[in-house]
Design a protein around this motif. Sequence first.
Motif, PDB file in Angstrom:
ATOM      1  N   HIS A 113       0.827  -1.206   0.000  1.00  0.00           N
ATOM      2  CA  HIS A 113       0.000   0.000   0.000  1.00  0.00           C
ATOM      3  C   HIS A 113       0.868   1.265   0.000  1.00  0.00           C
ATOM      4  O   HIS A 113       0.523   2.262  -0.648  1.00  0.00           O
ATOM      5  N   VAL A 114       1.983   1.237   0.720  1.00  0.00           N
ATOM      6  CA  VAL A 114       2.904   2.378   0.679  1.00  0.00           C
ATOM      7  C   VAL A 114       3.407   2.610  -0.744  1.00  0.00           C
ATOM      8  O   VAL A 114       3.450   3.751  -1.231  1.00  0.00           O
ATOM      9  N   PHE A 115       3.731   1.541  -1.440  1.00  0.00           N
ATOM     10  CA  PHE A 115       4.262   1.693  -2.796  1.00  0.00           C
ATOM     11  C   PHE A 115       3.178   2.069  -3.806  1.00  0.00           C
ATOM     12  O   PHE A 115       3.504   2.503  -4.925  1.00  0.00           O
ATOM     13  N   LEU A 116       1.913   1.930  -3.424  1.00  0.00           N
ATOM     14  CA  LEU A 116       0.848   2.444  -4.296  1.00  0.00           C
ATOM     15  C   LEU A 116       0.941   3.958  -4.452  1.00  0.00           C
ATOM     16  O   LEU A 116       0.462   4.518  -5.437  1.00  0.00           O
ATOM     17  N   LEU A 117       1.566   4.618  -3.473  1.00  0.00           N
ATOM     18  CA  LEU A 117       1.732   6.068  -3.564  1.00  0.00           C
ATOM     19  C   LEU A 117       2.519   6.456  -4.820  1.00  0.00           C
ATOM     20  O   LEU A 117       2.263   7.491  -5.426  1.00  0.00           O
ATOM     21  N   LYS A 118       3.489   5.618  -5.192  1.00  0.00           N
ATOM     22  CA  LYS A 118       4.277   5.895  -6.403  1.00  0.00           C
ATOM     23  C   LYS A 118       3.385   5.833  -7.638  1.00  0.00           C
ATOM     24  O   LYS A 118       3.478   6.701  -8.517  1.00  0.00           O
ATOM     25  N   ARG A 119       2.528   4.822  -7.725  1.00  0.00           N
ATOM     26  CA  ARG A 119       1.655   4.691  -8.890  1.00  0.00           C
ATOM     27  C   ARG A 119       0.701   5.878  -8.997  1.00  0.00           C
ATOM     28  O   ARG A 119       0.407   6.355 -10.099  1.00  0.00           O
ATOM     29  N   LEU A 120       0.235   6.368  -7.866  1.00  0.00           N
ATOM     30  CA  LEU A 120      -0.645   7.525  -7.891  1.00  0.00           C
ATOM     31  C   LEU A 120       0.104   8.789  -8.317  1.00  0.00           C
ATOM     32  O   LEU A 120      -0.427   9.616  -9.058  1.00  0.00           O
ATOM     33  N   GLU A 121       1.334   8.917  -7.858  1.00  0.00           N
ATOM     34  CA  GLU A 121       2.168  10.057  -8.277  1.00  0.00           C
ATOM     35  C   GLU A 121       2.352  10.051  -9.790  1.00  0.00           C
ATOM     36  O   GLU A 121       2.316  11.104 -10.437  1.00  0.00           O
ATOM     37  N   LYS A 123       0.302   9.125 -11.910  1.00  0.00           N
ATOM     38  CA  LYS A 123      -0.950   9.565 -12.523  1.00  0.00           C
ATOM     39  C   LYS A 123      -1.275  11.023 -12.175  1.00  0.00           C
ATOM     40  O   LYS A 123      -2.389  11.487 -12.423  1.00  0.00           O
ATOM     41  N   ASN A 124      -0.292  11.712 -11.584  1.00  0.00           N
ATOM     42  CA  ASN A 124      -0.463  13.109 -11.169  1.00  0.00           C
ATOM     43  C   ASN A 124      -1.574  13.273 -10.127  1.00  0.00           C
ATOM     44  O   ASN A 124      -2.296  14.282 -10.119  1.00  0.00           O
ATOM     45  N   ILE A 125      -1.702  12.276  -9.273  1.00  0.00           N
ATOM     46  CA  ILE A 125      -2.665  12.329  -8.181  1.00  0.00           C
ATOM     47  C   ILE A 125      -1.908  12.512  -6.871  1.00  0.00           C
ATOM     48  O   ILE A 125      -0.986  11.744  -6.566  1.00  0.00           O
ATOM     49  N   LYS A 126      -2.272  13.531  -6.120  1.00  0.00           N
ATOM     50  CA  LYS A 126      -1.647  13.744  -4.818  1.00  0.00           C
ATOM     51  C   LYS A 126      -2.168  12.691  -3.852  1.00  0.00           C
ATOM     52  O   LYS A 126      -3.378  12.501  -3.722  1.00  0.00           O
ATOM     53  N   ALA A 127      -1.258  12.011  -3.181  1.00  0.00           N
ATOM     54  CA  ALA A 127      -1.680  10.909  -2.318  1.00  0.00           C
ATOM     55  C   ALA A 127      -0.870  10.878  -1.035  1.00  0.00           C
ATOM     56  O   ALA A 127       0.278  11.328  -0.994  1.00  0.00           O
ATOM     57  N   ARG A 128      -1.483  10.335  -0.006  1.00  0.00           N
ATOM     58  CA  ARG A 128      -0.790  10.161   1.266  1.00  0.00           C
ATOM     59  C   ARG A 128      -1.457   9.036   2.040  1.00  0.00           C
ATOM     60  O   ARG A 128      -2.626   8.690   1.794  1.00  0.00           O
ATOM     61  N   ILE A 129      -0.693   8.452   2.955  1.00  0.00           N
ATOM     62  CA  ILE A 129      -1.216   7.465   3.893  1.00  0.00           C
ATOM     63  C   ILE A 129      -1.189   8.092   5.275  1.00  0.00           C
ATOM     64  O   ILE A 129      -0.192   8.690   5.671  1.00  0.00           O
ATOM     65  N   VAL A 130      -2.288   7.957   5.992  1.00  0.00           N
ATOM     66  CA  VAL A 130      -2.379   8.504   7.348  1.00  0.00           C
ATOM     67  C   VAL A 130      -2.713   7.368   8.310  1.00  0.00           C
ATOM     68  O   VAL A 130      -3.604   6.557   8.039  1.00  0.00           O
ATOM     69  N   TYR A 137       4.189  10.183   2.469  1.00  0.00           N
ATOM     70  CA  TYR A 137       4.106  10.668   1.098  1.00  0.00           C
ATOM     71  C   TYR A 137       5.209  10.012   0.258  1.00  0.00           C
ATOM     72  O   TYR A 137       6.226   9.558   0.791  1.00  0.00           O
ATOM     73  N   TYR A 138       5.006  10.025  -1.056  1.00  0.00           N
ATOM     74  CA  TYR A 138       6.055   9.647  -2.008  1.00  0.00           C
ATOM     75  C   TYR A 138       6.324  10.849  -2.898  1.00  0.00           C
ATOM     76  O   TYR A 138       5.383  11.539  -3.315  1.00  0.00           O
ATOM     77  N   THR A 139       7.601  11.098  -3.181  1.00  0.00           N
ATOM     78  CA  THR A 139       7.896  12.161  -4.141  1.00  0.00           C
ATOM     79  C   THR A 139       9.229  11.913  -4.839  1.00  0.00           C
ATOM     80  O   THR A 139      10.162  11.351  -4.256  1.00  0.00           O
ATOM     81  N   ASP A 140       9.286  12.319  -6.082  1.00  0.00           N
ATOM     82  CA  ASP A 140      10.552  12.368  -6.819  1.00  0.00           C
ATOM     83  C   ASP A 140      10.783  13.797  -7.294  1.00  0.00           C
ATOM     84  O   ASP A 140      11.552  14.043  -8.213  1.00  0.00           O
ATOM     85  N   ASN A 141      10.116  14.725  -6.621  1.00  0.00           N
ATOM     86  CA  ASN A 141      10.171  16.121  -7.032  1.00  0.00           C
ATOM     87  C   ASN A 141      10.292  17.020  -5.803  1.00  0.00           C
ATOM     88  O   ASN A 141      11.329  17.059  -5.158  1.00  0.00           O
ATOM     89  N   MET A 142       9.223  17.712  -5.432  1.00  0.00           N
ATOM     90  CA  MET A 142       9.267  18.642  -4.303  1.00  0.00           C
ATOM     91  C   MET A 142       8.013  18.471  -3.451  1.00  0.00           C
ATOM     92  O   MET A 142       6.927  18.198  -3.959  1.00  0.00           O
ATOM     93  N   LEU A 143       8.196  18.623  -2.156  1.00  0.00           N
ATOM     94  CA  LEU A 143       7.074  18.553  -1.232  1.00  0.00           C
ATOM     95  C   LEU A 143       7.253  19.634  -0.176  1.00  0.00           C
ATOM     96  O   LEU A 143       8.333  19.781   0.390  1.00  0.00           O
ATOM     97  N   THR A 144       6.189  20.390   0.061  1.00  0.00           N
ATOM     98  CA  THR A 144       6.212  21.437   1.078  1.00  0.00           C
ATOM     99  C   THR A 144       5.275  21.041   2.213  1.00  0.00           C
ATOM    100  O   THR A 144       4.107  20.699   1.980  1.00  0.00           O
ATOM    101  N   LEU A 145       5.791  21.087   3.447  1.00  0.00           N
ATOM    102  CA  LEU A 145       5.008  20.685   4.615  1.00  0.00           C
ATOM    103  C   LEU A 145       4.939  21.841   5.608  1.00  0.00           C
ATOM    104  O   LEU A 145       5.953  22.482   5.874  1.00  0.00           O
TER     105      LEU A 145
END
Length: 217
Positions: A113-121, A123-130, A137-145
């Motif tokens: 399920h954690v690695f599903l975050l990559k597949r959603l990324e 598809k240009n879908i913002k995703a997170r697990i809580v 989160y997964y990112t290969d770019n930039m993330l602002t928190l």
Amino acid sequence: MKKGLVIASGEIKDKSLIKRLVEAVDWVVCADGGIEHVLDLKIKVDALVGDLDSVSNETLKTVSFMDIEIIKYPIEKDKTDTELSIDYLVDKGCESITLVGVTGGRMDHTLSHVFLLKRLEEKNIKARIVDDQNVIYYTDNMLTLPKQADMYVSVIPLSFEGIVVSLTGFYYPLDHALVPFGSTLTNSNRIVESEGIIRIEKGAALIIESKDTLLFI
């Protein structure tokens, strides 16, 4: 932007977490046994998705009297109930998806399920697990928190060649630092300004916000 929430059957210690997440989304889907988490919460659920092998007959009877779309799949299938629930939200046009109840218990399910975050990324879908203590989160770019009290932020390299990462607004800032795969260099950092900016200059990483106590107390 349409936002969706998947509630799966994993561990959720504090049910108020679900209520808070539901308030911020447009669509709510329960993946199989995830429906058991919400029956007493009086929240609107749009769909129940899965093979329903983890749903009791009593619960199915209760759901049949509620305004919930039930989409049943065979037990032998190529996707988990959680992934099928994600597909449902994607078909509904959701561009942001939160997953809850997908950690704890079986590690194979948690990791997949954690690695599903990559597949959603992809598809240009913002995703997170809580879950009760973490946001992933997964990112290969930039993330602002945004800065949050008592929260640690860890950057976990996923690329075997490591990552090149820059951190701004953190107690331990970095500028184009090479972090090898398997390194703990970027574990347990803290945001000290109003926000922390993570730039993955090369590679891909999991970003995990963690708290030693429950997130919502």
